[in-house]
Design a protein around this motif. Structure first.
Motif, PDB file in Angstrom:
ATOM      1  N   THR A 191       0.810  -1.224   0.000  1.00 12.40           N
ATOM      2  CA  THR A 191       0.000   0.000   0.000  1.00 12.40           C
ATOM      3  C   THR A 191       0.842   1.272   0.000  1.00 12.40           C
ATOM      4  N   THR A 192       2.145   1.129   0.218  1.00 11.09           N
ATOM      5  CA  THR A 192       3.052   2.279   0.136  1.00 11.09           C
ATOM      6  C   THR A 192       4.030   2.045  -1.002  1.00 11.09           C
ATOM      7  N   PRO A 193       3.996   2.882  -2.049  1.00 16.52           N
ATOM      8  CA  PRO A 193       4.911   2.662  -3.170  1.00 16.52           C
ATOM      9  C   PRO A 193       6.360   2.889  -2.766  1.00 16.52           C
ATOM     10  N   PRO A 194       7.298   2.227  -3.405  1.00 12.52           N
ATOM     11  CA  PRO A 194       8.716   2.399  -3.062  1.00 12.52           C
ATOM     12  C   PRO A 194       9.172   3.833  -3.332  1.00 12.52           C
ATOM     13  N   GLN A 195      10.060   4.313  -2.493  1.00 10.09           N
ATOM     14  CA  GLN A 195      10.556   5.688  -2.616  1.00 10.09           C
ATOM     15  C   GLN A 195      11.811   5.696  -3.499  1.00 10.09           C
ATOM     16  N   TYR A 196      11.715   6.333  -4.636  1.00 12.72           N
ATOM     17  CA  TYR A 196      12.849   6.446  -5.546  1.00 12.72           C
ATOM     18  C   TYR A 196      13.124   7.907  -5.865  1.00 12.72           C
ATOM     19  N   ASN A 197      14.395   8.214  -6.071  1.00 13.27           N
ATOM     20  CA  ASN A 197      14.774   9.450  -6.732  1.00 13.27           C
ATOM     21  C   ASN A 197      14.919   9.097  -8.209  1.00 13.27           C
ATOM     22  N   PRO A 198      14.000   9.528  -9.075  1.00 13.39           N
ATOM     23  CA  PRO A 198      14.031   9.082 -10.475  1.00 13.39           C
ATOM     24  C   PRO A 198      15.288   9.502 -11.220  1.00 13.39           C
ATOM     25  N   LEU A 199      15.885  10.628 -10.820  1.00  8.71           N
ATOM     26  CA  LEU A 199      17.123  11.058 -11.470  1.00  8.71           C
ATOM     27  C   LEU A 199      18.239  10.056 -11.192  1.00  8.71           C
ATOM     28  N   GLU A 200      18.444   9.743  -9.932  1.00 11.85           N
ATOM     29  CA  GLU A 200      19.501   8.790  -9.567  1.00 11.85           C
ATOM     30  C   GLU A 200      19.224   7.408 -10.148  1.00 11.85           C
ATOM     31  N   PHE A 201      17.959   6.972 -10.095  1.00 12.68           N
ATOM     32  CA  PHE A 201      17.573   5.657 -10.603  1.00 12.68           C
ATOM     33  C   PHE A 201      17.892   5.539 -12.093  1.00 12.68           C
ATOM     34  N   LEU A 202      17.493   6.536 -12.870  1.00  6.46           N
ATOM     35  CA  LEU A 202      17.644   6.448 -14.326  1.00  6.46           C
ATOM     36  C   LEU A 202      19.067   6.725 -14.785  1.00  6.46           C
ATOM     37  N   ILE A 203      19.819   7.537 -14.038  1.00  9.28           N
ATOM     38  CA  ILE A 203      21.234   7.727 -14.382  1.00  9.28           C
ATOM     39  C   ILE A 203      21.963   6.384 -14.360  1.00  9.28           C
ATOM     40  N   LYS A 204      21.685   5.569 -13.348  1.00  7.38           N
ATOM     41  CA  LYS A 204      22.317   4.245 -13.252  1.00  7.38           C
ATOM     42  C   LYS A 204      21.928   3.367 -14.439  1.00  7.38           C
ATOM     43  N   LYS A 205      20.657   3.428 -14.824  1.00  3.83           N
ATOM     44  CA  LYS A 205      20.197   2.617 -15.961  1.00  3.83           C
ATOM     45  C   LYS A 205      20.849   3.083 -17.260  1.00  3.83           C
ATOM     46  N   ILE A 206      20.992   4.394 -17.420  1.00  5.02           N
ATOM     47  CA  ILE A 206      21.623   4.935 -18.626  1.00  5.02           C
ATOM     48  C   ILE A 206      23.093   4.541 -18.685  1.00  5.02           C
ATOM     49  N   GLU A 207      23.785   4.662 -17.566  1.00 11.94           N
ATOM     50  CA  GLU A 207      25.204   4.294 -17.533  1.00 11.94           C
ATOM     51  C   GLU A 207      25.393   2.822 -17.890  1.00 11.94           C
ATOM     52  N   TRP A 208      24.527   1.959 -17.371  1.00 12.26           N
ATOM     53  CA  TRP A 208      24.647   0.539 -17.700  1.00 12.26           C
ATOM     54  C   TRP A 208      24.384   0.305 -19.190  1.00 12.26           C
ATOM     55  N   ARG A 209      23.351   0.939 -19.716  1.00 12.42           N
ATOM     56  CA  ARG A 209      22.984   0.708 -21.117  1.00 12.42           C
ATOM     57  C   ARG A 209      24.102   1.132 -22.064  1.00 12.42           C
ATOM     58  N   TYR A 210      24.775   2.234 -21.748  1.00 11.29           N
ATOM     59  CA  TYR A 210      25.818   2.779 -22.632  1.00 11.29           C
ATOM     60  C   TYR A 210      27.217   2.276 -22.283  1.00 11.29           C
TER      61      TYR A 210
END
Length: 375
Positions: A191-210
Protein backbone atom coordinates in the motif's frame (compact mmCIF):
# COMPACT_ATOMS: atom_id res chain seq x y z
CA UNK A 1 30.96 -5.14 -41.06
CA UNK A 2 30.24 -7.52 -38.18
CA UNK A 3 29.40 -11.17 -38.68
CA UNK A 4 27.40 -13.43 -36.39
CA UNK A 5 30.69 -14.81 -35.06
CA UNK A 6 31.98 -11.31 -34.25
CA UNK A 7 28.99 -10.56 -32.03
CA UNK A 8 29.48 -13.52 -29.72
CA UNK A 9 26.72 -14.49 -27.30
CA UNK A 10 23.70 -12.63 -28.65
CA UNK A 11 21.79 -13.13 -25.40
CA UNK A 12 24.67 -11.72 -23.35
CA UNK A 13 25.81 -8.17 -22.59
CA UNK A 14 29.45 -8.25 -23.64
CA UNK A 15 29.21 -5.91 -26.65
CA UNK A 16 27.21 -2.83 -27.55
CA UNK A 17 25.31 -4.87 -30.13
CA UNK A 18 24.27 -7.55 -27.64
CA UNK A 19 23.54 -5.08 -24.81
CA UNK A 20 21.13 -3.05 -26.95
CA UNK A 21 19.64 -6.05 -28.76
CA UNK A 22 17.07 -6.86 -26.07
CA UNK A 23 16.20 -3.22 -25.36
CA UNK A 24 12.53 -2.82 -24.54
CA UNK A 25 10.21 -5.33 -22.82
CA UNK A 26 7.50 -6.31 -25.27
CA UNK A 27 5.03 -9.14 -25.82
CA UNK A 28 5.21 -11.35 -28.92
CA UNK A 29 8.77 -10.36 -29.65
CA UNK A 30 11.18 -12.47 -31.69
CA UNK A 31 13.80 -14.13 -29.50
CA UNK A 32 16.84 -12.06 -30.44
CA UNK A 33 19.03 -15.07 -31.27
CA UNK A 34 16.27 -16.32 -33.58
CA UNK A 35 16.19 -12.97 -35.42
CA UNK A 36 19.95 -13.00 -35.94
CA UNK A 37 19.88 -16.65 -37.08
CA UNK A 38 17.21 -16.08 -39.74
CA UNK A 39 18.84 -12.89 -41.04
CA UNK A 40 22.21 -14.62 -41.24
CA UNK A 41 20.87 -17.72 -42.97
CA UNK A 42 18.41 -16.25 -45.45
CA UNK A 43 20.04 -12.99 -46.54
CA UNK A 44 23.46 -11.62 -47.39
CA UNK A 45 25.31 -8.36 -46.81
CA UNK A 46 23.67 -5.32 -48.48
CA UNK A 47 20.36 -7.17 -49.04
CA UNK A 48 17.08 -5.37 -48.31
CA UNK A 49 14.89 -6.82 -45.54
CA UNK A 50 11.27 -5.95 -44.77
CA UNK A 51 9.23 -6.48 -41.59
CA UNK A 52 5.67 -5.06 -41.71
CA UNK A 53 4.84 -6.16 -38.13
CA UNK A 54 8.10 -5.09 -36.53
CA UNK A 55 7.23 -5.13 -32.81
CA UNK A 56 10.36 -3.89 -31.08
CA UNK A 57 12.29 -4.19 -34.40
CA UNK A 58 14.47 -7.19 -33.58
CA UNK A 59 14.53 -8.18 -37.25
CA UNK A 60 15.53 -4.69 -38.41
CA UNK A 61 18.14 -4.39 -35.69
CA UNK A 62 19.66 -7.79 -36.50
CA UNK A 63 19.72 -6.82 -40.16
CA UNK A 64 21.51 -3.57 -39.44
CA UNK A 65 24.11 -5.15 -37.18
CA UNK A 66 24.81 -7.83 -39.82
CA UNK A 67 25.15 -5.34 -42.68
CA UNK A 68 21.71 -5.59 -44.27
CA UNK A 69 19.46 -2.69 -45.23
CA UNK A 70 16.27 -3.11 -43.23
CA UNK A 71 12.86 -1.49 -43.00
CA UNK A 72 10.30 -2.19 -40.29
CA UNK A 73 6.81 -0.85 -39.69
CA UNK A 74 5.03 -0.89 -36.32
CA UNK A 75 1.64 0.54 -35.42
CA UNK A 76 2.43 0.75 -31.68
CA UNK A 77 4.41 3.83 -30.63
CA UNK A 78 5.97 1.80 -27.81
CA UNK A 79 7.51 -0.80 -30.08
CA UNK A 80 8.53 1.95 -32.49
CA UNK A 81 10.29 3.89 -29.73
CA UNK A 82 12.23 0.81 -28.68
CA UNK A 83 13.29 0.07 -32.25
CA UNK A 84 14.06 3.66 -33.20
CA UNK A 85 16.19 4.06 -30.09
CA UNK A 86 18.33 0.95 -30.39
CA UNK A 87 18.94 1.61 -34.09
CA UNK A 88 20.15 5.13 -33.34
CA UNK A 89 20.62 5.93 -29.63
CA UNK A 90 21.25 9.60 -28.88
CA UNK A 91 24.65 10.44 -27.31
CA UNK A 92 24.75 9.47 -23.65
CA UNK A 93 25.59 12.93 -22.33
CA UNK A 94 22.71 14.47 -24.29
CA UNK A 95 20.33 11.96 -22.76
CA UNK A 96 21.63 12.58 -19.23
CA UNK A 97 21.39 16.36 -19.67
CA UNK A 98 17.83 16.07 -20.94
CA UNK A 99 16.97 13.82 -18.01
CA UNK A 100 18.20 16.53 -15.65
CA UNK A 101 16.06 19.11 -17.50
CA UNK A 102 12.94 16.99 -17.06
CA UNK A 103 13.74 16.25 -13.42
CA UNK A 104 14.28 19.94 -12.64
CA UNK A 105 10.81 20.76 -13.96
CA UNK A 106 9.05 18.15 -11.84
CA UNK A 107 7.86 20.55 -9.14
CA UNK A 108 5.69 22.34 -11.71
CA UNK A 109 3.51 19.23 -11.61
CA UNK A 110 3.12 18.91 -7.83
CA UNK A 111 -0.57 19.88 -7.83
CA UNK A 112 -1.36 17.61 -10.77
CA UNK A 113 0.40 14.71 -9.05
CA UNK A 114 -1.75 15.16 -5.94
CA UNK A 115 -4.89 14.92 -8.07
CA UNK A 116 -3.99 11.67 -9.84
CA UNK A 117 -6.30 8.70 -9.28
CA UNK A 118 -5.82 5.91 -6.74
CA UNK A 119 -3.90 3.66 -9.12
CA UNK A 120 -1.15 6.22 -9.64
CA UNK A 121 -0.97 7.11 -5.93
CA UNK A 122 -0.37 3.43 -5.10
CA UNK A 123 1.88 2.78 -8.09
CA UNK A 124 4.37 5.64 -7.72
CA UNK A 125 5.81 7.73 -4.94
CA UNK A 126 5.12 11.45 -5.28
CA UNK A 127 8.66 12.24 -6.44
CA UNK A 128 8.41 9.74 -9.30
CA UNK A 129 4.89 10.78 -10.22
CA UNK A 130 5.87 14.45 -10.56
CA UNK A 131 8.83 13.42 -12.70
CA UNK A 132 6.66 11.25 -14.97
CA UNK A 133 4.19 14.09 -15.46
CA UNK A 134 7.09 16.34 -16.43
CA UNK A 135 8.37 13.77 -18.93
CA UNK A 136 4.87 13.27 -20.30
CA UNK A 137 4.46 16.98 -20.92
CA UNK A 138 7.93 17.97 -22.08
CA UNK A 139 9.51 15.12 -24.06
CA UNK A 140 9.07 15.56 -27.83
CA UNK A 141 9.64 11.86 -28.49
CA UNK A 142 8.20 11.84 -32.02
CA UNK A 143 10.54 14.45 -33.45
CA UNK A 144 13.68 14.68 -31.31
CA UNK A 145 16.10 11.76 -31.06
CA UNK A 146 17.42 12.70 -27.62
CA UNK A 147 13.90 12.98 -26.28
CA UNK A 148 12.96 9.72 -27.99
CA UNK A 149 15.91 7.91 -26.44
CA UNK A 150 15.17 9.21 -22.97
CA UNK A 151 11.46 8.41 -23.26
CA UNK A 152 12.27 4.88 -24.43
CA UNK A 153 14.55 4.33 -21.42
CA UNK A 154 11.83 5.62 -19.08
CA UNK A 155 9.30 3.30 -20.74
CA UNK A 156 11.58 0.31 -20.17
CA UNK A 157 11.69 1.06 -16.44
CA UNK A 158 8.22 2.53 -16.02
CA UNK A 159 7.00 -0.55 -14.20
CA UNK A 160 8.41 -3.87 -13.04
CA UNK A 161 9.49 -5.70 -9.93
CA UNK A 162 10.47 -3.48 -7.03
CA UNK A 163 14.04 -2.40 -7.56
CA UNK A 164 13.91 -2.93 -11.33
CA UNK A 165 11.26 -0.36 -12.24
CA UNK A 166 10.01 2.98 -10.93
CA UNK A 167 6.70 1.49 -9.82
CA UNK A 168 5.22 -0.54 -7.05
CA UNK A 169 5.37 -4.33 -7.62
CA UNK A 170 4.24 -5.05 -11.21
CA UNK A 171 5.09 -7.05 -14.28
CA UNK A 172 7.49 -5.43 -16.73
CA UNK A 173 6.16 -6.67 -20.05
CA UNK A 174 2.56 -5.57 -19.47
CA UNK A 175 0.75 -3.31 -17.03
CA UNK A 176 -1.71 -4.88 -14.64
CA UNK A 177 -5.32 -3.73 -14.89
CA UNK A 178 -6.54 -0.70 -12.95
CA UNK A 179 -8.85 -2.36 -10.42
CA UNK A 180 -6.82 -5.58 -10.26
CA UNK A 181 -3.66 -3.65 -9.37
CA UNK A 182 -5.30 -1.66 -6.60
CA UNK A 183 -6.81 -4.78 -5.02
CA UNK A 184 -3.60 -6.79 -5.40
CA UNK A 185 -1.44 -4.11 -3.79
CA UNK A 186 -3.86 -3.73 -0.88
CA UNK A 187 -4.27 -7.48 -0.34
CA UNK A 188 -0.55 -8.18 -0.50
CA UNK A 189 0.80 -5.38 1.68
CA UNK A 190 2.05 -3.04 -1.04
CA UNK A 191 0.00 0.00 0.00
CA UNK A 192 3.05 2.28 0.14
CA UNK A 193 4.91 2.66 -3.17
CA UNK A 194 8.72 2.40 -3.06
CA UNK A 195 10.56 5.69 -2.62
CA UNK A 196 12.85 6.45 -5.55
CA UNK A 197 14.77 9.45 -6.73
CA UNK A 198 14.03 9.08 -10.47
CA UNK A 199 17.12 11.06 -11.47
CA UNK A 200 19.50 8.79 -9.57
CA UNK A 201 17.57 5.66 -10.60
CA UNK A 202 17.64 6.45 -14.33
CA UNK A 203 21.23 7.73 -14.38
CA UNK A 204 22.32 4.24 -13.25
CA UNK A 205 20.20 2.62 -15.96
CA UNK A 206 21.62 4.94 -18.63
CA UNK A 207 25.20 4.29 -17.53
CA UNK A 208 24.65 0.54 -17.70
CA UNK A 209 22.98 0.71 -21.12
CA UNK A 210 25.82 2.78 -22.63
CA UNK A 211 28.65 0.95 -20.83
CA UNK A 212 29.73 -0.82 -24.03
CA UNK A 213 29.00 2.24 -26.22
CA UNK A 214 26.29 2.13 -28.91
CA UNK A 215 25.62 -0.41 -31.69
CA UNK A 216 27.56 0.01 -34.91
CA UNK A 217 25.02 0.09 -37.74
CA UNK A 218 26.35 1.34 -41.06
CA UNK A 219 23.54 0.33 -43.42
CA UNK A 220 20.23 2.02 -44.14
CA UNK A 221 17.82 0.88 -41.44
CA UNK A 222 14.45 2.51 -40.92
CA UNK A 223 11.88 2.27 -38.15
CA UNK A 224 8.51 3.51 -39.38
CA UNK A 225 5.64 4.31 -37.02
CA UNK A 226 2.33 3.66 -38.73
CA UNK A 227 -0.23 1.31 -40.22
CA UNK A 228 1.43 -1.19 -42.57
CA UNK A 229 -1.59 -1.23 -44.89
CA UNK A 230 -0.85 2.45 -45.60
CA UNK A 231 2.92 2.65 -45.15
CA UNK A 232 3.62 -0.22 -47.56
CA UNK A 233 1.92 1.74 -50.32
CA UNK A 234 4.41 4.58 -49.78
CA UNK A 235 7.31 2.13 -49.76
CA UNK A 236 5.97 0.61 -52.97
CA UNK A 237 6.09 3.96 -54.74
CA UNK A 238 9.62 4.65 -53.51
CA UNK A 239 10.80 1.16 -54.45
CA UNK A 240 9.41 1.54 -57.95
CA UNK A 241 11.14 4.88 -58.43
CA UNK A 242 14.49 3.59 -57.13
CA UNK A 243 14.15 0.09 -58.61
CA UNK A 244 14.70 -1.30 -55.09
CA UNK A 245 13.41 -4.77 -54.28
CA UNK A 246 13.39 -6.58 -50.96
CA UNK A 247 15.00 -10.02 -50.87
CA UNK A 248 13.76 -11.16 -47.43
CA UNK A 249 10.36 -10.68 -45.84
CA UNK A 250 10.81 -11.62 -42.20
CA UNK A 251 7.94 -11.00 -39.80
CA UNK A 252 5.39 -12.29 -37.30
CA UNK A 253 1.85 -10.90 -37.60
CA UNK A 254 -0.30 -10.36 -34.51
CA UNK A 255 -2.20 -13.50 -33.53
CA UNK A 256 -5.96 -13.49 -33.91
CA UNK A 257 -7.92 -12.95 -30.65
CA UNK A 258 -4.83 -13.37 -28.46
CA UNK A 259 -3.81 -10.02 -26.99
CA UNK A 260 -4.92 -6.39 -26.92
CA UNK A 261 -1.65 -4.48 -27.04
CA UNK A 262 -3.39 -1.18 -26.35
CA UNK A 263 -4.87 -2.45 -23.08
CA UNK A 264 -1.80 -4.42 -22.00
CA UNK A 265 0.46 -1.41 -22.60
CA UNK A 266 -1.99 1.18 -21.26
CA UNK A 267 0.39 2.65 -18.69
CA UNK A 268 3.19 3.22 -21.18
CA UNK A 269 0.68 4.64 -23.65
CA UNK A 270 -0.55 7.01 -20.95
CA UNK A 271 3.00 8.32 -20.52
CA UNK A 272 3.20 8.93 -24.27
CA UNK A 273 -0.14 10.77 -24.26
CA UNK A 274 -1.44 8.00 -26.51
CA UNK A 275 -3.90 6.61 -23.97
CA UNK A 276 -6.06 7.40 -20.96
CA UNK A 277 -5.23 7.13 -17.25
CA UNK A 278 -7.13 3.82 -17.15
CA UNK A 279 -6.97 0.77 -19.48
CA UNK A 280 -9.11 1.24 -22.55
CA UNK A 281 -9.41 -0.66 -25.82
CA UNK A 282 -8.46 1.47 -28.81
CA UNK A 283 -11.15 2.14 -31.37
CA UNK A 284 -8.56 2.67 -34.11
CA UNK A 285 -8.44 0.02 -36.79
CA UNK A 286 -5.89 -2.79 -36.33
CA UNK A 287 -5.09 -1.78 -32.74
CA UNK A 288 -7.44 -4.16 -30.93
CA UNK A 289 -7.53 -7.87 -30.13
CA UNK A 290 -8.76 -8.98 -33.59
CA UNK A 291 -11.91 -10.61 -32.32
CA UNK A 292 -13.28 -10.16 -35.85
CA UNK A 293 -11.90 -12.90 -38.08
CA UNK A 294 -12.93 -10.91 -41.15
CA UNK A 295 -10.91 -7.90 -40.02
CA UNK A 296 -7.95 -10.16 -39.29
CA UNK A 297 -8.19 -11.71 -42.75
CA UNK A 298 -8.37 -8.24 -44.27
CA UNK A 299 -5.23 -7.14 -42.45
CA UNK A 300 -3.13 -10.13 -43.53
CA UNK A 301 -4.41 -9.95 -47.09
CA UNK A 302 -3.64 -6.24 -47.45
CA UNK A 303 -0.22 -6.42 -45.83
CA UNK A 304 1.11 -9.52 -47.54
CA UNK A 305 -0.43 -8.40 -50.83
CA UNK A 306 1.42 -5.08 -50.61
CA UNK A 307 4.64 -6.85 -49.60
CA UNK A 308 4.43 -9.16 -52.61
CA UNK A 309 4.56 -6.14 -54.94
CA UNK A 310 7.92 -4.95 -53.64
CA UNK A 311 9.68 -8.26 -53.08
CA UNK A 312 12.38 -9.45 -55.47
CA UNK A 313 11.26 -12.31 -57.70
CA UNK A 314 13.87 -14.55 -56.04
CA UNK A 315 12.89 -13.46 -52.54
CA UNK A 316 12.59 -15.48 -49.34
CA UNK A 317 9.55 -15.21 -47.10
CA UNK A 318 9.91 -16.19 -43.44
CA UNK A 319 6.82 -15.84 -41.26
CA UNK A 320 6.37 -17.00 -37.69
CA UNK A 321 2.75 -17.51 -36.70
CA UNK A 322 0.36 -19.09 -34.23
CA UNK A 323 -0.10 -22.88 -34.14
CA UNK A 324 -3.86 -22.54 -33.58
CA UNK A 325 -5.91 -23.75 -36.52
CA UNK A 326 -7.60 -20.56 -37.73
CA UNK A 327 -4.53 -18.31 -37.60
CA UNK A 328 -2.24 -20.95 -39.04
CA UNK A 329 -4.52 -21.97 -41.91
CA UNK A 330 -5.43 -18.40 -42.81
CA UNK A 331 -1.80 -17.27 -42.84
CA UNK A 332 -0.82 -20.20 -45.05
CA UNK A 333 -3.72 -19.53 -47.40
CA UNK A 334 -2.92 -15.83 -47.80
CA UNK A 335 0.81 -16.34 -48.22
CA UNK A 336 0.22 -18.94 -50.92
CA UNK A 337 -2.18 -16.61 -52.74
CA UNK A 338 0.30 -13.73 -52.87
CA UNK A 339 3.49 -15.75 -53.36
CA UNK A 340 2.16 -18.40 -55.71
CA UNK A 341 5.54 -18.99 -57.37
CA UNK A 342 7.17 -19.84 -54.05
CA UNK A 343 7.42 -23.26 -52.46
CA UNK A 344 6.33 -23.42 -48.82
CA UNK A 345 8.00 -25.37 -46.05
CA UNK A 346 6.29 -25.59 -42.66
CA UNK A 347 8.67 -25.73 -39.70
CA UNK A 348 7.28 -26.70 -36.31
CA UNK A 349 9.34 -24.65 -33.89
CA UNK A 350 10.06 -25.68 -30.33
CA UNK A 351 10.11 -22.42 -28.40
CA UNK A 352 11.88 -22.80 -25.07
CA UNK A 353 10.82 -19.46 -23.58
CA UNK A 354 7.21 -18.57 -22.80
CA UNK A 355 5.64 -16.89 -25.79
CA UNK A 356 2.32 -15.16 -26.30
CA UNK A 357 0.46 -18.32 -27.35
CA UNK A 358 1.43 -20.14 -24.15
CA UNK A 359 0.86 -17.12 -21.93
CA UNK A 360 -2.66 -16.76 -23.24
CA UNK A 361 -3.82 -20.32 -22.86
CA UNK A 362 -2.25 -22.79 -25.29
CA UNK A 363 -0.17 -25.17 -23.14
CA UNK A 364 0.88 -27.58 -25.90
CA UNK A 365 4.56 -28.13 -26.62
CA UNK A 366 4.00 -27.08 -30.22
CA UNK A 367 3.39 -23.40 -29.75
CA UNK A 368 4.32 -21.65 -32.99
CA UNK A 369 5.21 -22.54 -36.53
CA UNK A 370 7.51 -20.97 -39.09
CA UNK A 371 6.43 -20.68 -42.70
CA UNK A 372 9.38 -20.57 -45.10
CA UNK A 373 8.68 -19.70 -48.75
CA UNK A 374 11.40 -19.83 -51.37
CA UNK A 375 11.63 -20.04 -55.16
Amino acid sequence: MKTLEDIGNINGNSTAETRWAKFGPYYAMFPIDFAFKVINEYSKIDDYILDPFAGRFSSVYAGGVLGRNSVGIEISPIGWLYGNTKLNPAPKENVKNRLLDIYNQRNEFAEQAEQMNEFFQLCYCNEVLRFLLSARENLNWRNDQTDATLMAIILVHLHGKIGEGLSNQMRQTKAMGYGYSINWWKNNGFTTPPQYNPLEFLIKKIEWRYAKNIPKIETDCQAILGDSTLELQKIGKTSKENNAKYSLLFTSPPYCSVVDYHVDQWLRLWLLKEGMDKPQTSQEKYKGRFTSKNEYRELLDKVFGACAKIMHEKSTIYVRTDIREFTQNLTIEILKSHFSNHKMKIIESEVLTRNQTEIFGNKSRKKEIDLLLTN
